[in-house]
Design an enzyme around this catalytic site. Structure first.
Site, PDB file in Angstrom:
ATOM      1  N   ASN A  87       0.843  -1.193   0.000  1.00 28.08           N
ATOM      2  CA  ASN A  87       0.000   0.000   0.000  1.00 28.08           C
ATOM      3  C   ASN A  87       0.881   1.247   0.000  1.00 28.08           C
ATOM      4  O   ASN A  87       1.915   1.280   0.682  1.00 28.08           O
ATOM      5  CB  ASN A  87      -0.898   0.004   1.241  1.00 28.08           C
ATOM      6  CG  ASN A  87      -1.900  -1.142   1.232  1.00 28.08           C
ATOM      7  OD1 ASN A  87      -2.444  -1.478   0.183  1.00 28.08           O
ATOM      8  ND2 ASN A  87      -2.129  -1.752   2.380  1.00 28.08           N
ATOM      9  N   VAL A  96       1.657   2.406   8.089  1.00 25.24           N
ATOM     10  CA  VAL A  96       3.027   2.360   8.612  1.00 25.24           C
ATOM     11  C   VAL A  96       3.964   2.771   7.477  1.00 25.24           C
ATOM     12  O   VAL A  96       3.978   2.123   6.417  1.00 25.24           O
ATOM     13  CB  VAL A  96       3.392   0.960   9.139  1.00 25.24           C
ATOM     14  CG1 VAL A  96       4.846   0.942   9.630  1.00 25.24           C
ATOM     15  CG2 VAL A  96       2.451   0.528  10.265  1.00 25.24           C
ATOM     16  N   HIS A 100       6.626  -2.162   3.279  1.00 24.50           N
ATOM     17  CA  HIS A 100       6.379  -3.546   3.698  1.00 24.50           C
ATOM     18  C   HIS A 100       5.536  -4.248   2.649  1.00 24.50           C
ATOM     19  O   HIS A 100       4.609  -3.659   2.087  1.00 24.50           O
ATOM     20  CB  HIS A 100       5.692  -3.611   5.064  1.00 24.50           C
ATOM     21  CG  HIS A 100       4.510  -2.710   5.210  1.00 24.50           C
ATOM     22  ND1 HIS A 100       4.613  -1.352   5.425  1.00 24.50           N
ATOM     23  CD2 HIS A 100       3.178  -2.975   5.167  1.00 24.50           C
ATOM     24  CE1 HIS A 100       3.409  -0.819   5.498  1.00 24.50           C
ATOM     25  NE2 HIS A 100       2.515  -1.789   5.338  1.00 24.50           N
TER      26      HIS A 100
HETATM   27  P1  5GP Z   1      -0.401  -0.820   5.887  1.00 24.24           P
HETATM   28  O1  5GP Z   1      -1.814  -0.436   6.242  1.00 24.24           O
HETATM   29  O2  5GP Z   1       0.571   0.289   6.230  1.00 24.24           O
HETATM   30  O3  5GP Z   1      -0.217  -1.327   4.494  1.00 24.24           O
HETATM   31  O4  5GP Z   1      -0.066  -2.065   6.809  1.00 24.24           O
HETATM   32  C1  5GP Z   1       0.423  -1.962   8.095  1.00 24.24           C
HETATM   33  C2  5GP Z   1       0.236  -3.320   8.728  1.00 24.24           C
HETATM   34  O5  5GP Z   1       1.073  -3.381   9.874  1.00 24.24           O
HETATM   35  C3  5GP Z   1      -1.192  -3.594   9.193  1.00 24.24           C
HETATM   36  O6  5GP Z   1      -1.656  -4.787   8.566  1.00 24.24           O
HETATM   37  C4  5GP Z   1      -1.061  -3.736  10.712  1.00 24.24           C
HETATM   38  O7  5GP Z   1      -1.896  -4.743  11.220  1.00 24.24           O
HETATM   39  C5  5GP Z   1       0.413  -4.079  10.894  1.00 24.24           C
HETATM   40  N1  5GP Z   1       1.004  -3.602  12.128  1.00 24.24           N
HETATM   41  C6  5GP Z   1       0.935  -2.349  12.634  1.00 24.24           C
HETATM   42  N2  5GP Z   1       1.655  -2.260  13.755  1.00 24.24           N
HETATM   43  C7  5GP Z   1       2.205  -3.486  13.958  1.00 24.24           C
HETATM   44  C8  5GP Z   1       3.066  -4.022  14.975  1.00 24.24           C
HETATM   45  O8  5GP Z   1       3.476  -3.342  15.918  1.00 24.24           O
HETATM   46  N3  5GP Z   1       3.426  -5.331  14.846  1.00 24.24           N
HETATM   47  C9  5GP Z   1       2.999  -6.102  13.802  1.00 24.24           C
HETATM   48  N4  5GP Z   1       3.406  -7.371  13.797  1.00 24.24           N
HETATM   49  N5  5GP Z   1       2.189  -5.627  12.831  1.00 24.24           N
HETATM   50  C10 5GP Z   1       1.804  -4.342  12.915  1.00 24.24           C
END
Ligand code: 5GP
Ligand code: ZN
Length: 117
Positions: A87, A96, A100
């Site tokens: 994303n 985040v 990733h």
């Molecule tokens: P985004 O929305 O940025 O593409 O994805 C961020 C992902 O990071 C989400 O699926 C969320 O659940 C995961 N996430 C956020 N904080 C943490 C964390 O502290 N530990 C882990 N293992 N996953 C996290």
């Protein structure tokens, strides 16, 4: 970056269920899984979004995807199918800001990933 949660996972300052790590990338279980397998593969290097990639990061992106494929093979759904998602910024739902790769698998998924207009 000190205030980046994924940099803190890389630095082992906060815990994560790590499933793979090498010199360049680390993979761990998503805290809020959206599929039977929901693993995040990240570079150790802090890169905020795909918009910020520079030429020297090209190999790194390949490594993220190869690690994702290795996880899919190890978990038995490489052949049946899985999804690689990155994303970027607000409209895609990025929360985040450390690049990733979401590795999602273990059940059939829908497409497209947004509601009909
Ligand atoms: P985004 O929305 O940025 O593409 O994805 C961020 C992902 O990071 C989400 O699926 C969320 O659940 C995961 N996430 C956020 N904080 C943490 C964390 O502290 N530990 C882990 N293992 N996953 C996290
Ligand atoms: Zn970071």
């Amino acid at each position: 970056m000190a205030d980046c949660i994924f940099c803190r996972i890389v630095a082992k300052q906060i815990p994560a269920k790590v499933v793979h790590e090498d010199a360049d990338v680390i993979a761990f279980e998503d805290l809020n899984p959206q599929a039977p397998t929901h693993v995040l593969v990240i570079p150790r290097k802090h890169v905020p979004t795909l918009n910020d990639l520079v030429e020297e990061d090209e190999a790194l992106l390949g490594k993220l995807h190869r690690a994702g494929a290795a996880i899919a093979k190890a978990r038995g759904f490489a052949g049946s199918g899985w999804r690689a998602v990155m994303n970027v910024n607000r409209d895609a739902g990025q929360t985040v800001f450390h690049v990733h790769l979401h590795v999602l698998g273990g059940k059939p998924m829908g497409w497209p990933p947004f509601p009909a207009a």
